[in-house]
Design a protein around this motif. Structure first.
Motif, PDB file in Angstrom:
ATOM      1  N   GLU A  63       0.694  -1.194  -0.018  1.00 16.03           N
ATOM      2  CA  GLU A  63       0.011  -0.009   0.068  1.00 16.03           C
ATOM      3  C   GLU A  63       0.883   1.369  -0.179  1.00 16.03           C
ATOM      4  O   GLU A  63       0.493   2.442  -0.570  1.00 16.03           O
ATOM      5  CB  GLU A  63      -0.992   0.185   1.096  1.00 16.03           C
ATOM      6  CG  GLU A  63      -2.065  -0.940   1.116  1.00 16.03           C
ATOM      7  CD  GLU A  63      -2.769  -1.055   2.423  1.00 16.03           C
ATOM      8  OE1 GLU A  63      -2.414  -0.384   3.425  1.00 16.03           O
ATOM      9  OE2 GLU A  63      -3.805  -1.672   2.261  1.00 16.03           O
ATOM     10  N   HIS A  64       1.857   1.231   0.820  1.00 16.68           N
ATOM     11  CA  HIS A  64       2.936   2.383   0.756  1.00 16.68           C
ATOM     12  C   HIS A  64       3.712   2.631  -0.658  1.00 16.68           C
ATOM     13  O   HIS A  64       3.681   3.746  -0.974  1.00 16.68           O
ATOM     14  CB  HIS A  64       3.816   2.276   1.862  1.00 16.68           C
ATOM     15  CG  HIS A  64       4.763   3.050   2.069  1.00 16.68           C
ATOM     16  ND1 HIS A  64       4.531   4.725   2.628  1.00 16.68           N
ATOM     17  CD2 HIS A  64       6.057   3.388   1.692  1.00 16.68           C
ATOM     18  CE1 HIS A  64       5.552   5.225   2.733  1.00 16.68           C
ATOM     19  NE2 HIS A  64       6.674   4.708   1.928  1.00 16.68           N
ATOM     20  N   LEU A  65       3.852   1.750  -1.081  1.00 17.95           N
ATOM     21  CA  LEU A  65       4.602   1.764  -2.593  1.00 17.95           C
ATOM     22  C   LEU A  65       3.392   2.204  -3.593  1.00 17.95           C
ATOM     23  O   LEU A  65       3.910   2.854  -4.551  1.00 17.95           O
ATOM     24  CB  LEU A  65       5.116   0.571  -3.021  1.00 17.95           C
ATOM     25  CG  LEU A  65       6.575  -0.091  -2.223  1.00 17.95           C
ATOM     26  CD1 LEU A  65       7.049  -1.420  -2.531  1.00 17.95           C
ATOM     27  CD2 LEU A  65       7.624   0.981  -2.145  1.00 17.95           C
ATOM     28  N   ASP A  66       2.338   1.720  -3.404  1.00 16.92           N
ATOM     29  CA  ASP A  66       1.235   2.150  -4.353  1.00 16.92           C
ATOM     30  C   ASP A  66       0.782   3.604  -4.139  1.00 16.92           C
ATOM     31  O   ASP A  66       0.726   4.344  -5.240  1.00 16.92           O
ATOM     32  CB  ASP A  66       0.053   1.423  -4.024  1.00 16.92           C
ATOM     33  CG  ASP A  66      -1.023   1.805  -4.962  1.00 16.92           C
ATOM     34  OD1 ASP A  66      -0.869   1.624  -6.195  1.00 16.92           O
ATOM     35  OD2 ASP A  66      -2.235   2.001  -4.602  1.00 16.92           O
ATOM     36  N   GLN A  67       0.733   4.154  -2.829  1.00 16.46           N
ATOM     37  CA  GLN A  67       0.791   5.302  -2.498  1.00 16.46           C
ATOM     38  C   GLN A  67       1.763   6.299  -2.991  1.00 16.46           C
ATOM     39  O   GLN A  67       1.558   7.315  -3.684  1.00 16.46           O
ATOM     40  CB  GLN A  67       0.474   5.626  -0.932  1.00 16.46           C
ATOM     41  CG  GLN A  67       0.344   6.943  -0.528  1.00 16.46           C
ATOM     42  CD  GLN A  67      -0.049   7.203   0.804  1.00 16.46           C
ATOM     43  OE1 GLN A  67      -0.403   6.353   1.379  1.00 16.46           O
ATOM     44  NE2 GLN A  67       0.512   8.264   1.308  1.00 16.46           N
TER      45      GLN A  67
END
Length: 198
Positions: A63-67
């Protein structure tokens, strides 16, 4: 007779000792079995907890990488948008009556019912503001509508009707909400740490 009594006594002591030894061994075996079962259960629970923690860490990382990727895309898009459109548009100052005019000829004195803040956010500024808050590009009125022709975004320079004071009020509300969320997460983290400590 005395020999028989002594033999009976020795036999009784032997039986009692044997029974005690057998009982003690059986108790030890039962305790060891219960302990082994408890150890296996604890190991299984620990393995499940580790698996859940690994899944949660992997999900957070994804989720962090996607954000980060979404914000990088937005940043590139908004830099390009910003190069073509201003963030504010200056409204003309109200015209005060001249020395030979009176208010009844249609001019409104500046101190009566006139907005003294001529700066207004453009639709481009509102679009970028909302995108920074949500992590997703969304049109602001006609600025950024899906299907619009490339470069046909002249609406992005238009007045949104929002002032810098409106933006500041929104920033204050968002900052307060963010602080409250941080405090709740900190309290939750502290609670989880206390539960994990022996």
């Amino acid at each position: 007779m005395a020999t028989r009594a002594l033999a009976a006594l020795v036999l009784a002591i032997g039986l009692i000792s044997g029974g005690y030894w057998w009982g003690h061994t059986a108790t030890d075996n039962a305790w060891a079995a219960r302990q082994a079962k408890a150890d296996r259960k604890a190991d299984e629970e620990l393995a499940k907890a580790n698996e859940r923690a690994d899944q949660a860490a992997a999900q957070y990382l994804n989720e962090h990488l996607d954000q980060e990727a979404r914000y990088a895309d937005l940043d590139a898009k908004y830099r390009e948008l910003r190069s073509r459109h201003p963030l504010v548009v200056r409204r003309p100052d109200p015209v005060a009556p001249g020395p030979n005019q009176c208010a009844s000829q249609g001019a409104v004195p500046p101190e009566v019912g006139v907005d003294r803040d001529p700066d207004r956010l453009t639709l481009a500024a509102v679009r970028m503001w909302n995108g920074a808050l949500t992590g997703a590009d969304a049109p602001a009125s006609a600025c950024g509508l899906a299907g619009a022709a490339e470069g046909a975004d002249s609406a992005c320079s238009e007045d949104s009707g929002l002032t810098l004071d409106d933006a500041w009020a929104n920033h204050r509300a968002n900052a307060k909400t963010c602080l409250e969320d941080r405090q709740r997460y900190r309290a939750l983290i502290d609670l989880l740490k206390k539960r994990q400590s022996p």
